[in-house]
Design an enzyme around this catalytic site. Structure first.
Site, PDB file in Angstrom:
ATOM      1  N   ARG A  80       0.828  -1.199   0.000  1.00 50.34           N
ATOM      2  CA  ARG A  80       0.000   0.000   0.000  1.00 50.34           C
ATOM      3  C   ARG A  80       0.866   1.254   0.000  1.00 50.34           C
ATOM      4  NH1 ARG A  80      -4.591   0.242   4.472  1.00 50.34           N
ATOM      5  NH2 ARG A  80      -2.866   0.905   5.797  1.00 50.34           N
ATOM      6  N   LYS A 183      -2.809   6.542   1.134  1.00 51.46           N
ATOM      7  CA  LYS A 183      -2.695   6.987   2.532  1.00 51.46           C
ATOM      8  C   LYS A 183      -1.753   8.181   2.597  1.00 51.46           C
ATOM      9  CE  LYS A 183      -2.875   4.658   6.986  1.00 51.46           C
ATOM     10  NZ  LYS A 183      -4.325   4.611   7.184  1.00 51.46           N
ATOM     11  N   GLU A 219     -16.372   6.852   3.811  1.00 50.90           N
ATOM     12  CA  GLU A 219     -15.575   6.388   4.945  1.00 50.90           C
ATOM     13  C   GLU A 219     -16.055   7.009   6.249  1.00 50.90           C
ATOM     14  OE1 GLU A 219     -11.540   4.901   4.837  1.00 50.90           O
ATOM     15  OE2 GLU A 219     -11.214   6.335   3.229  1.00 50.90           O
TER      16      GLU A 219
END
Ligand SMILES: *Cc1c(COP(=O)(O)O)cnc(C)c1O
Length: 346
Positions: A80, A183, A219
């Site tokens: 990620r 992220k 989210e």
């Protein structure tokens, strides 16, 4: 070392002895370096400071029932972080450097790994920043990858209890084709106003809807969202959601338990028909949600009538925790066992 009251640690920064750093300069990654400083010496024009070339990760190490230290799904975090680096045009950290830096940071601070049974764990924070100077809008030529760790307390000090969340429409954390799926710090900056207001209004976090239609759930603040209905585990599918490794793991465990997993748009209109809802991420594994209030319509959805998390959320939570703590078989090989060598003498 002063003795640490593991059970009452917050989720926050805790100074440990060492961190690990690696520099990308002159087109190559250097050796891992160990530092005992909490500070970095950064160029005034570093792109991380001006243009948001920054990505981070979060994972945990646990002391198991068998006295072995386990890091949960480290390879997924490495992958990620590469995706995040690509997304904001940073140099990717090779998986071997990522993993050895994480393992080294845990080993060097092994005295800070909370004992089994305390509910606490060692939080690991890898961080990649553009460290080279640019004034024109361009990617940096130099990067700094760092890993620091610190003990964090049990997320649920009063037990696994449901929280209240607030649906907002006047803020978005990410654009439909923006950076929501990686992220990066910028997404967090964009979410701060809504998050702090939600706190002030008595909620644990703000639930963001898809930025375009404002019809379906994206989210729950810094966590993914899921709902349970009629033996189904339903979690939103959207290009602006950060793919949570906890959520991915819960989907696997849900299937193991005989649930059907659906990844699709989850409409606000459907909230009333869900039996259980929760938010998931590394910090808490699952935050059961007892109440959702739509800030604009005032509409309120209530779950957990007896004040406790629902049975499916509880079973998923217990199973994931048990794997992390070495209490049950790790049949998917999610945990990496770390040799805790003696720490460097101090
Ligand atoms: C990190 C993060 C999550 C949770 O991901 P995990 O891998 O489960 O910790 C969810 N949403 C956002 C926005 C995140 O940054």
């Amino acid at each position: 070392m002063e003795s640490i009251d593991w059970g009452s640690l917050p989720f926050g920064y805790f100074k440990t002895d060492y961190n690990v750093r690696c520099y990308f300069k002159e087109k190559q990654w250097g050796e891992l370096e160990i530092s005992d400083s909490e500070y970095v010496n950064l160029h005034i024009a570093a792109t991380a400071l001006h243009y948001g070339q920054e990505a981070f990760e979060g994972l945990k190490a646990f002391m198991g029932v068998d006295g072995k230290v386990r890091v949960f799904r480290i390879n997924e975090n490495a992958k990620r972080m590469r995706a995040s680096a690509q997304g904001v045009m940073m140099q990717e950290v090779p998986d071997d450097i990522f993993c050895s830096a994480v393992i080294k940071a845990v080993q060097l601070n092994s005295k800070y790994i909370p004992p089994y049974g305390t509910g606490a764990s060692l939080y690991i924070r890898p961080l990649l920043i553009g460290s080279g100077p640019q004034v024109g809008v361009k990617p940096a030529k130099e990067y700094l990858f760092m890993v620091f760790v610190g003990p964090v307390g049990p997320y649920f000090k009063e037990g696994f209890k449901p929280v209240a969340m607030q649906i907002v429409r006047d803020y978005d954390r990410a654009a439909p084709l923006g950076t929501g799926h990686i992220k990066v710090g910028g997404n967090y900056a964009a979410s701060l106003r809504a998050g702090e207001r939600a706190h002030d209004e008595g909620f644990s976090t703000a639930i963001f809807l898809d930025a375009k239609e404002k019809n379906f759930i994206d989210e729950a603040g810094p966590a993914n969202f899921f709902g349970i209905r009629e033996n189904k585990y339903i979690t939103p599918l959207s290009a602006s959601i950060l793919p949570s490794i906890t959520n991915k793991s819960l989907m696997t465990l849900a299937e193991d338990m005989g649930l059907v997993v659906e990844k699709r748009h989850l409409y606000v209109d459907e909230l009333g028909s869900l039996e259980e809802v929760g938010a998931c991420g590394t910090a808490a594994v699952i935050s059961p949600i007892g109440k959702i209030v739509d800030r604009d319509t005032g509409k309120t959805f209530e779950y957990c009538p007896d004040g406790n998390a629902g049975p499916v959320s509880t079973a998923l939570y217990n199973q994931l925790r048990a794997i992390q703590l070495g209490e049950v078989e790790d049949k998917y090989n999610w945990c990496t066992i770390i040799d805790t060598i003696e720490t460097v003498a101090d």
